[in-house]
Design a protein around this motif. Sequence first.
Motif, short mmCIF file in Angstrom:
data_model
loop_
_atom_site.label_atom_id
_atom_site.label_comp_id
_atom_site.label_asym_id
_atom_site.label_seq_id
_atom_site.Cartn_x
_atom_site.Cartn_y
_atom_site.Cartn_z
N ASP A 77 -1.34 -7.03 -11.44
CA ASP A 77 -1.08 -5.95 -11.98
C ASP A 77 0.43 -4.70 -11.82
O ASP A 77 0.93 -5.83 -11.23
CB ASP A 77 -2.66 -5.01 -11.37
CG ASP A 77 -2.28 -4.84 -9.61
OD1 ASP A 77 -0.78 -5.00 -9.38
OD2 ASP A 77 -3.55 -4.25 -9.37
N LYS A 78 0.52 -3.67 -12.11
CA LYS A 78 1.88 -2.97 -12.13
C LYS A 78 2.41 -2.40 -10.90
O LYS A 78 3.56 -2.85 -10.88
CB LYS A 78 1.12 -1.52 -12.28
CG LYS A 78 2.61 -0.94 -13.02
CD LYS A 78 2.32 0.10 -13.34
CE LYS A 78 1.40 1.36 -12.68
NZ LYS A 78 1.24 2.54 -13.06
N ALA A 110 5.27 -4.80 -9.24
CA ALA A 110 6.79 -4.04 -9.38
C ALA A 110 6.88 -3.66 -7.90
O ALA A 110 8.09 -4.40 -7.95
CB ALA A 110 6.31 -2.24 -9.84
N GLU A 111 6.12 -4.08 -7.01
CA GLU A 111 6.88 -4.09 -5.97
C GLU A 111 7.44 -5.38 -5.43
O GLU A 111 7.95 -5.56 -4.56
CB GLU A 111 5.63 -4.20 -4.59
CG GLU A 111 5.79 -3.67 -3.35
CD GLU A 111 4.83 -3.98 -2.93
OE1 GLU A 111 4.89 -3.08 -1.85
OE2 GLU A 111 3.34 -4.61 -2.53
N PRO A 162 13.85 -13.91 -4.45
CA PRO A 162 15.49 -14.15 -4.47
C PRO A 162 15.96 -13.72 -6.24
O PRO A 162 16.70 -12.74 -5.73
CB PRO A 162 15.54 -15.71 -5.15
CG PRO A 162 14.17 -16.30 -3.87
CD PRO A 162 13.38 -15.08 -4.07
N ARG A 163 15.22 -13.15 -7.04
CA ARG A 163 15.60 -12.39 -7.95
C ARG A 163 14.67 -11.21 -7.91
O ARG A 163 14.86 -10.44 -9.00
CB ARG A 163 15.22 -13.05 -8.90
CG ARG A 163 15.55 -14.40 -9.63
CD ARG A 163 14.61 -14.59 -11.18
NE ARG A 163 15.78 -16.14 -11.53
CZ ARG A 163 17.42 -15.94 -12.32
NH1 ARG A 163 17.68 -14.37 -12.89
NH2 ARG A 163 18.19 -17.14 -11.91
N SER A 164 13.96 -10.23 -7.33
CA SER A 164 14.11 -9.07 -6.85
C SER A 164 15.06 -7.98 -6.78
O SER A 164 16.59 -8.55 -6.68
CB SER A 164 13.48 -8.52 -5.07
OG SER A 164 14.32 -8.83 -4.30
N GLY A 172 9.10 3.28 -1.14
CA GLY A 172 7.76 2.43 -1.07
C GLY A 172 7.40 2.18 -2.57
O GLY A 172 7.86 3.60 -3.49
N ILE A 173 6.02 1.65 -2.83
CA ILE A 173 5.67 1.66 -4.10
C ILE A 173 4.91 3.28 -4.57
O ILE A 173 5.38 2.72 -5.54
CB ILE A 173 5.39 0.46 -4.63
CG1 ILE A 173 4.79 -0.55 -5.63
CG2 ILE A 173 4.14 -0.21 -3.67
CD1 ILE A 173 5.83 -0.67 -6.50
N GLU A 174 4.88 3.40 -4.32
CA GLU A 174 3.78 4.90 -4.15
C GLU A 174 4.63 5.35 -4.72
O GLU A 174 4.64 6.56 -5.92
CB GLU A 174 2.55 5.04 -3.32
CG GLU A 174 1.43 4.01 -2.50
CD GLU A 174 0.60 3.41 -3.69
OE1 GLU A 174 1.14 4.24 -5.27
OE2 GLU A 174 -0.37 2.17 -3.42
#
Length: 316
Positions: A226-227, A231-232, A241-243, A281-283
């Motif tokens: 999910d989103k 996203a996280e 590695p690709r973050s 944080g992701i939130e």
Amino acid sequence: MLSRTAAELYWMSRYLERAENLARMLDVSYSLSLMPQDGQGTGLDELTMPLLITGNMDDYLARHGELDAERLLHFFAFDGDNPGSIFSCLRAARSNAHVVRGRITADMWENINATWLEMRDIAQQGLQSYGISAFCEWVKQRSHLFRGAAFGTSLRNDAFRFIRLGTYIERADNTLRLLDSRYELLGDAAESIGDGSARGYYQWNALLRALSVFEAFTEIYRGSPDKRQVAELLILREDVPRSLRACLGEINQILASLPGVNGRPAQRMVASLEARLRYTGIEEILDEGLHVWLSDFILLVRRLANAIQSSYLEAA
């Protein structure tokens, strides 16, 4: 190291990474265009995504006048007049490598030269006979081989650092753009994936596979993507590695290891960006709005690239 030499090495690796990223982008767009549509989009909509991501829509329409699947694929694969095509990227990478032939290893040069020679042969065959998926896979494999040669044979000096620097700047930008484009294309489906949106499921899975993080996702998370999870994974996980965080972490280490004081503006900028990700944080990102946050960070990565250019790659 002379700034011109550093620039050639830096852009050589950026062009190679860009070619790989374009191949990943084309592969996922082409695959999704072949799937049955649910009324919210068409196969041609999928194939136009690379135009939107790279900002080449106006250039394409000025030259071709209308959207056409075959022309779109040729535009991004073999069009030598399109500076953003895979053909042009590999040609530019080979040209950069030729200029600094004495600063890279024989294995690196042989790889990039052979890649360009094969590219010309494939362009003569055309996508219809070679196959778009096979072509994209070939580009990715050649990029992997070059990075392997660079990592396995290069002295850990400034030349190696600038090669790695170009790779991670290009990769950070690409990850942001791919995530943003897929999120925007999904629209409401991005929010409803938890309710069983088939479109959202295939879109998120396609993105994960395009960035070679599908296996990482299944190991870290459970259930359908999910989103929030995607996203996280692509923004904040430093072990992917690709973050974005992994790329900025590498850039920070590389810039910190380069001698001299000219690079302090770029060093401060990347340290600030990495700290921002480390303590976000992701939130917080989702509360701000994923598209808004990604758009802002795309500009920040561009400013970082400009700071690197002015600090290291332009003659004083």
